[in-house]
Design a protein around this motif. Structure first.
Motif, PDB file in Angstrom:
ATOM      1  N   ARG A   1      65.992  15.773  32.088  1.00  0.00           N
ATOM      2  CA  ARG A   1      66.304  16.198  30.721  1.00  0.00           C
ATOM      3  C   ARG A   1      67.056  15.074  30.039  1.00  0.00           C
ATOM      4  O   ARG A   1      67.910  14.430  30.646  1.00  0.00           O
ATOM      5  CB  ARG A   1      67.141  17.472  30.737  1.00  0.00           C
ATOM      6  N   ILE A   2      66.712  14.813  28.780  1.00  0.00           N
ATOM      7  CA  ILE A   2      67.322  13.740  28.001  1.00  0.00           C
ATOM      8  C   ILE A   2      67.967  14.357  26.765  1.00  0.00           C
ATOM      9  O   ILE A   2      67.319  15.119  26.042  1.00  0.00           O
ATOM     10  CB  ILE A   2      66.264  12.686  27.605  1.00  0.00           C
TER      11      ILE A   2
ATOM     12  N   VAL B   1      71.926  15.536  42.328  1.00  0.00           N
ATOM     13  CA  VAL B   1      71.892  15.644  40.873  1.00  0.00           C
ATOM     14  C   VAL B   1      72.273  14.303  40.249  1.00  0.00           C
ATOM     15  O   VAL B   1      73.308  13.715  40.588  1.00  0.00           O
ATOM     16  CB  VAL B   1      72.870  16.738  40.394  1.00  0.00           C
ATOM     17  N   PHE B   2      71.422  13.836  39.350  1.00  0.00           N
ATOM     18  CA  PHE B   2      71.683  12.586  38.622  1.00  0.00           C
ATOM     19  C   PHE B   2      72.306  12.887  37.274  1.00  0.00           C
ATOM     20  O   PHE B   2      71.860  13.804  36.570  1.00  0.00           O
ATOM     21  CB  PHE B   2      70.370  11.829  38.379  1.00  0.00           C
ATOM     22  N   VAL B   3      73.302  12.093  36.912  1.00  0.00           N
ATOM     23  CA  VAL B   3      73.903  12.145  35.585  1.00  0.00           C
ATOM     24  C   VAL B   3      74.009  10.696  35.109  1.00  0.00           C
ATOM     25  O   VAL B   3      74.631   9.861  35.768  1.00  0.00           O
ATOM     26  CB  VAL B   3      75.298  12.806  35.593  1.00  0.00           C
ATOM     27  N   GLU B   4      73.373  10.420  33.980  1.00  0.00           N
ATOM     28  CA  GLU B   4      73.329   9.059  33.449  1.00  0.00           C
ATOM     29  C   GLU B   4      73.788   9.054  31.996  1.00  0.00           C
ATOM     30  O   GLU B   4      73.495   9.993  31.254  1.00  0.00           O
ATOM     31  CB  GLU B   4      71.898   8.508  33.486  1.00  0.00           C
ATOM     32  N   TYR B   5      74.473   7.981  31.605  1.00  0.00           N
ATOM     33  CA  TYR B   5      74.881   7.775  30.222  1.00  0.00           C
ATOM     34  C   TYR B   5      74.363   6.407  29.785  1.00  0.00           C
ATOM     35  O   TYR B   5      74.632   5.408  30.456  1.00  0.00           O
ATOM     36  CB  TYR B   5      76.408   7.800  30.066  1.00  0.00           C
ATOM     37  N   TRP B   6      73.634   6.374  28.681  1.00  0.00           N
ATOM     38  CA  TRP B   6      73.053   5.148  28.148  1.00  0.00           C
ATOM     39  C   TRP B   6      73.523   4.933  26.715  1.00  0.00           C
ATOM     40  O   TRP B   6      73.716   5.889  25.966  1.00  0.00           O
ATOM     41  CB  TRP B   6      71.528   5.218  28.195  1.00  0.00           C
TER      42      TRP B   6
ATOM     43  N   MET C   1      74.873   8.012  21.939  1.00  0.00           N
ATOM     44  CA  MET C   1      74.772   7.914  23.380  1.00  0.00           C
ATOM     45  C   MET C   1      73.657   8.854  23.850  1.00  0.00           C
ATOM     46  O   MET C   1      73.438   9.911  23.293  1.00  0.00           O
ATOM     47  CB  MET C   1      76.093   8.312  24.037  1.00  0.00           C
ATOM     48  N   ILE C   2      72.989   8.424  24.913  1.00  0.00           N
ATOM     49  CA  ILE C   2      71.944   9.223  25.528  1.00  0.00           C
ATOM     50  C   ILE C   2      72.441   9.685  26.898  1.00  0.00           C
ATOM     51  O   ILE C   2      72.965   8.887  27.680  1.00  0.00           O
ATOM     52  CB  ILE C   2      70.645   8.407  25.697  1.00  0.00           C
ATOM     53  N   ILE C   3      72.287  10.971  27.187  1.00  0.00           N
ATOM     54  CA  ILE C   3      72.662  11.535  28.487  1.00  0.00           C
ATOM     55  C   ILE C   3      71.385  12.013  29.165  1.00  0.00           C
ATOM     56  O   ILE C   3      70.568  12.696  28.546  1.00  0.00           O
ATOM     57  CB  ILE C   3      73.651  12.700  28.329  1.00  0.00           C
ATOM     58  N   VAL C   4      71.225  11.633  30.426  1.00  0.00           N
ATOM     59  CA  VAL C   4      70.056  12.023  31.204  1.00  0.00           C
ATOM     60  C   VAL C   4      70.533  12.794  32.429  1.00  0.00           C
ATOM     61  O   VAL C   4      71.478  12.369  33.097  1.00  0.00           O
ATOM     62  CB  VAL C   4      69.253  10.783  31.659  1.00  0.00           C
ATOM     63  N   THR C   5      69.879  13.919  32.707  1.00  0.00           N
ATOM     64  CA  THR C   5      70.153  14.659  33.939  1.00  0.00           C
ATOM     65  C   THR C   5      68.831  14.886  34.667  1.00  0.00           C
ATOM     66  O   THR C   5      67.766  14.957  34.047  1.00  0.00           O
ATOM     67  CB  THR C   5      70.812  16.027  33.671  1.00  0.00           C
ATOM     68  N   GLY C   6      68.918  14.990  35.967  1.00  0.00           N
ATOM     69  CA  GLY C   6      67.744  15.263  36.781  1.00  0.00           C
ATOM     70  C   GLY C   6      68.191  15.532  38.201  1.00  0.00           C
ATOM     71  O   GLY C   6      69.375  15.406  38.526  1.00  0.00           O
ATOM     72  N   SER C   7      67.261  15.896  39.052  1.00  0.00           N
ATOM     73  CA  SER C   7      67.644  16.169  40.436  1.00  0.00           C
ATOM     74  C   SER C   7      66.448  16.013  41.361  1.00  0.00           C
ATOM     75  O   SER C   7      65.298  16.046  40.915  1.00  0.00           O
ATOM     76  CB  SER C   7      68.221  17.576  40.580  1.00  0.00           C
ATOM     77  N   VAL C   8      66.753  15.831  42.627  1.00  0.00           N
ATOM     78  CA  VAL C   8      65.753  15.845  43.695  1.00  0.00           C
ATOM     79  C   VAL C   8      66.341  16.646  44.848  1.00  0.00           C
ATOM     80  O   VAL C   8      67.554  16.705  45.027  1.00  0.00           O
ATOM     81  CB  VAL C   8      65.347  14.428  44.180  1.00  0.00           C
ATOM     82  N   ARG C   9      65.466  17.258  45.610  1.00  0.00           N
ATOM     83  CA  ARG C   9      65.893  18.060  46.766  1.00  0.00           C
ATOM     84  C   ARG C   9      65.564  17.284  48.034  1.00  0.00           C
ATOM     85  O   ARG C   9      64.446  16.804  48.210  1.00  0.00           O
ATOM     86  CB  ARG C   9      65.172  19.403  46.761  1.00  0.00           C
ATOM     87  N   THR C  10      66.552  17.172  48.915  1.00  0.00           N
ATOM     88  CA  THR C  10      66.354  16.458  50.173  1.00  0.00           C
ATOM     89  C   THR C  10      65.578  17.316  51.170  1.00  0.00           C
ATOM     90  O   THR C  10      65.484  18.537  51.031  1.00  0.00           O
ATOM     91  CB  THR C  10      67.694  16.053  50.813  1.00  0.00           C
TER      92      THR C  10
END
Length: 100
Positions: free
Chosen positions: A89-90, A51-56, A1-10
């Motif tokens: 980050r991956i 904050v983004f959290v993704e699972y691929w 499994m691949i986990i991706v995290t990232g973020s953006v500021r409003t």
């Protein structure tokens, strides 16, 4: 499994538009082959940080996601609407089952 995290500021003047864009991107991404989960969250300590959290399923599914025109357009628009963000980050992960 691949986990991706990232973020953006409003930013105050584009916050609602950026949140709507992020939610739309997550919903579209969840429909893609190989997407297990794709969510955006507001940081409890810093509500302006999304904050983004993704699972691929695997790297091939993630690469296909990145190759989509819609994904590239999302990144361009999010950069324009945001006040910056953290690097994506991956991680390659393996599920470990806890013993009962």
């Amino acid at each position: 499994m691949i986990i991706v995290t990232g973020s953006v500021r409003t930013q105050p003047d584009t916050e609602a538009e950026l949140i709507a864009l992020c939610r739309e991107h997550c919903a579209r991404s969840r429909a893609e082959d190989g997407c297990i989960a794709h969510n955006v969250h507001s940081d409890c300590d810093d509500p302006a940080l999304l904050v983004f959290v993704e699972y691929w399923r695997d790297m091939e599914a993630l690469k296909a996601h990145f190759a989509l025109k819609e994904s590239r357009e999302f990144v361009k628009t999010a950069r324009r609407l945001s006040a910056g963000g953290a690097p994506m980050r991956i991680f390659e992960a393996e599920e470990v089952k806890a013993e009962a």
